[in-house]
Design a protein around this motif. Sequence first.
Motif, PDB file in Angstrom:
ATOM      1  N   PRO A  49       0.822  -1.214   0.000  1.00  0.00           N
ATOM      2  CA  PRO A  49       0.000   0.000   0.000  1.00  0.00           C
ATOM      3  C   PRO A  49       0.854   1.261   0.000  1.00  0.00           C
ATOM      4  O   PRO A  49       2.013   1.251   0.425  1.00  0.00           O
ATOM      5  N   GLU A  50       0.251   2.330  -0.470  1.00  0.00           N
ATOM      6  CA  GLU A  50       0.823   3.649  -0.226  1.00  0.00           C
ATOM      7  C   GLU A  50       0.289   4.062   1.135  1.00  0.00           C
ATOM      8  O   GLU A  50      -0.854   3.759   1.470  1.00  0.00           O
ATOM      9  N   VAL A  51       1.099   4.727   1.932  1.00  0.00           N
ATOM     10  CA  VAL A  51       0.709   5.074   3.299  1.00  0.00           C
ATOM     11  C   VAL A  51       0.709   6.585   3.459  1.00  0.00           C
ATOM     12  O   VAL A  51       1.642   7.262   3.036  1.00  0.00           O
ATOM     13  N   LEU A  56      -3.456   8.127   9.712  1.00  0.00           N
ATOM     14  CA  LEU A  56      -2.816   6.940   9.158  1.00  0.00           C
ATOM     15  C   LEU A  56      -3.816   6.189   8.281  1.00  0.00           C
ATOM     16  O   LEU A  56      -4.879   5.774   8.740  1.00  0.00           O
ATOM     17  N   ARG A  57      -3.468   6.019   7.006  1.00  0.00           N
ATOM     18  CA  ARG A  57      -4.310   5.305   6.048  1.00  0.00           C
ATOM     19  C   ARG A  57      -3.426   4.498   5.102  1.00  0.00           C
ATOM     20  O   ARG A  57      -2.331   4.922   4.725  1.00  0.00           O
ATOM     21  N   TYR A  58      -3.933   3.347   4.711  1.00  0.00           N
ATOM     22  CA  TYR A  58      -3.266   2.455   3.770  1.00  0.00           C
ATOM     23  C   TYR A  58      -4.099   2.439   2.489  1.00  0.00           C
ATOM     24  O   TYR A  58      -5.262   2.060   2.524  1.00  0.00           O
ATOM     25  N   ALA A 123     -10.613 -19.892 -22.429  1.00  0.00           N
ATOM     26  CA  ALA A 123     -10.476 -19.358 -21.076  1.00  0.00           C
ATOM     27  C   ALA A 123      -9.563 -18.150 -21.072  1.00  0.00           C
ATOM     28  O   ALA A 123      -8.743 -17.969 -21.974  1.00  0.00           O
ATOM     29  N   ALA A 124      -9.711 -17.342 -20.038  1.00  0.00           N
ATOM     30  CA  ALA A 124      -8.830 -16.189 -19.847  1.00  0.00           C
ATOM     31  C   ALA A 124      -8.887 -15.774 -18.393  1.00  0.00           C
ATOM     32  O   ALA A 124      -9.881 -16.003 -17.695  1.00  0.00           O
ATOM     33  N   VAL A 125      -7.808 -15.155 -17.959  1.00  0.00           N
ATOM     34  CA  VAL A 125      -7.783 -14.503 -16.656  1.00  0.00           C
ATOM     35  C   VAL A 125      -8.015 -13.022 -16.917  1.00  0.00           C
ATOM     36  O   VAL A 125      -7.337 -12.425 -17.750  1.00  0.00           O
ATOM     37  N   ILE A 126      -8.995 -12.465 -16.218  1.00  0.00           N
ATOM     38  CA  ILE A 126      -9.299 -11.042 -16.343  1.00  0.00           C
ATOM     39  C   ILE A 126      -8.863 -10.370 -15.047  1.00  0.00           C
ATOM     40  O   ILE A 126      -9.507 -10.546 -14.007  1.00  0.00           O
ATOM     41  N   PRO A 127      -7.764  -9.616 -15.078  1.00  0.00           N
ATOM     42  CA  PRO A 127      -7.342  -8.909 -13.868  1.00  0.00           C
ATOM     43  C   PRO A 127      -8.322  -7.790 -13.530  1.00  0.00           C
ATOM     44  O   PRO A 127      -8.812  -7.086 -14.416  1.00  0.00           O
ATOM     45  N   VAL A 128      -8.616  -7.656 -12.245  1.00  0.00           N
ATOM     46  CA  VAL A 128      -9.505  -6.599 -11.762  1.00  0.00           C
ATOM     47  C   VAL A 128      -8.755  -5.859 -10.665  1.00  0.00           C
ATOM     48  O   VAL A 128      -8.305  -6.469  -9.689  1.00  0.00           O
ATOM     49  N   ILE A 129      -8.614  -4.563 -10.824  1.00  0.00           N
ATOM     50  CA  ILE A 129      -7.897  -3.743  -9.850  1.00  0.00           C
ATOM     51  C   ILE A 129      -8.921  -3.054  -8.952  1.00  0.00           C
ATOM     52  O   ILE A 129      -9.798  -2.338  -9.428  1.00  0.00           O
ATOM     53  N   LEU A 130      -8.793  -3.305  -7.648  1.00  0.00           N
ATOM     54  CA  LEU A 130      -9.688  -2.728  -6.636  1.00  0.00           C
ATOM     55  C   LEU A 130      -8.909  -1.667  -5.869  1.00  0.00           C
ATOM     56  O   LEU A 130      -7.933  -1.974  -5.196  1.00  0.00           O
ATOM     57  N   HIS A 131      -9.334  -0.432  -5.969  1.00  0.00           N
ATOM     58  CA  HIS A 131      -8.679   0.675  -5.256  1.00  0.00           C
ATOM     59  C   HIS A 131      -9.484   0.940  -3.988  1.00  0.00           C
ATOM     60  O   HIS A 131     -10.689   1.212  -4.062  1.00  0.00           O
ATOM     61  N   TYR A 132      -8.837   0.850  -2.833  1.00  0.00           N
ATOM     62  CA  TYR A 132      -9.529   1.124  -1.578  1.00  0.00           C
ATOM     63  C   TYR A 132      -8.540   1.561  -0.516  1.00  0.00           C
ATOM     64  O   TYR A 132      -7.328   1.396  -0.647  1.00  0.00           O
ATOM     65  N   THR A 133      -9.078   2.119   0.567  1.00  0.00           N
ATOM     66  CA  THR A 133      -8.275   2.652   1.656  1.00  0.00           C
ATOM     67  C   THR A 133      -8.757   2.058   2.964  1.00  0.00           C
ATOM     68  O   THR A 133      -9.968   1.928   3.179  1.00  0.00           O
ATOM     69  N   THR A 134      -7.806   1.694   3.834  1.00  0.00           N
ATOM     70  CA  THR A 134      -8.150   1.190   5.164  1.00  0.00           C
ATOM     71  C   THR A 134      -7.303   1.900   6.212  1.00  0.00           C
ATOM     72  O   THR A 134      -6.263   2.466   5.902  1.00  0.00           O
ATOM     73  N   ALA A 135      -7.769   1.834   7.448  1.00  0.00           N
ATOM     74  CA  ALA A 135      -7.013   2.414   8.564  1.00  0.00           C
ATOM     75  C   ALA A 135      -6.026   1.410   9.141  1.00  0.00           C
ATOM     76  O   ALA A 135      -5.165   1.779   9.923  1.00  0.00           O
TER      77      ALA A 135
END
Length: 139
Positions: A49-51, A56-58, A123-135
């Motif tokens: 994560p970026e911090v 304080l957040r990740y 068949a294929a792999v489909i990458p999915v990018i999830l952007h989120y922030t946690t404490a």
Amino acid sequence: MPTHRETILAALHARLSALPATALRGEVLPERVPAAGLLILRDGEPGEPEVTLSPLRYHYQHRAEIEAVVQGADRDATFAALCASIGAAISADRTLGGRCDWIEAEAPRPVDLPIDGAASLKAAVIPVILHYTTADPLA
């Protein structure tokens, strides 16, 4: 109590489950592929994560994967329709009901897999990018 990460992945799985294809999470490829196709959501990697420090957040760019599989005589058209339905499901709500900041899919790289005595799989792999922030990185 589920973590923020688990809540997001469960919401993505629920979104995929609304599609005509069978949607599984973290399962092995079954012996039979349904006519409408099969989707298997893999939890993937949250990455580093970026911090930020005050407060304080990740900030994560979590890379999950959707395995998309079709079988049958018209597998090219079925695969294209399945990928389009995944794209429509993701773009309909890019925050998964406010659970994450943004979700985006990358283009699949399909392959044909021959099966002895049966129709080939596409068949294929489909990458999915999830952007989120946690404490907390464990929350």
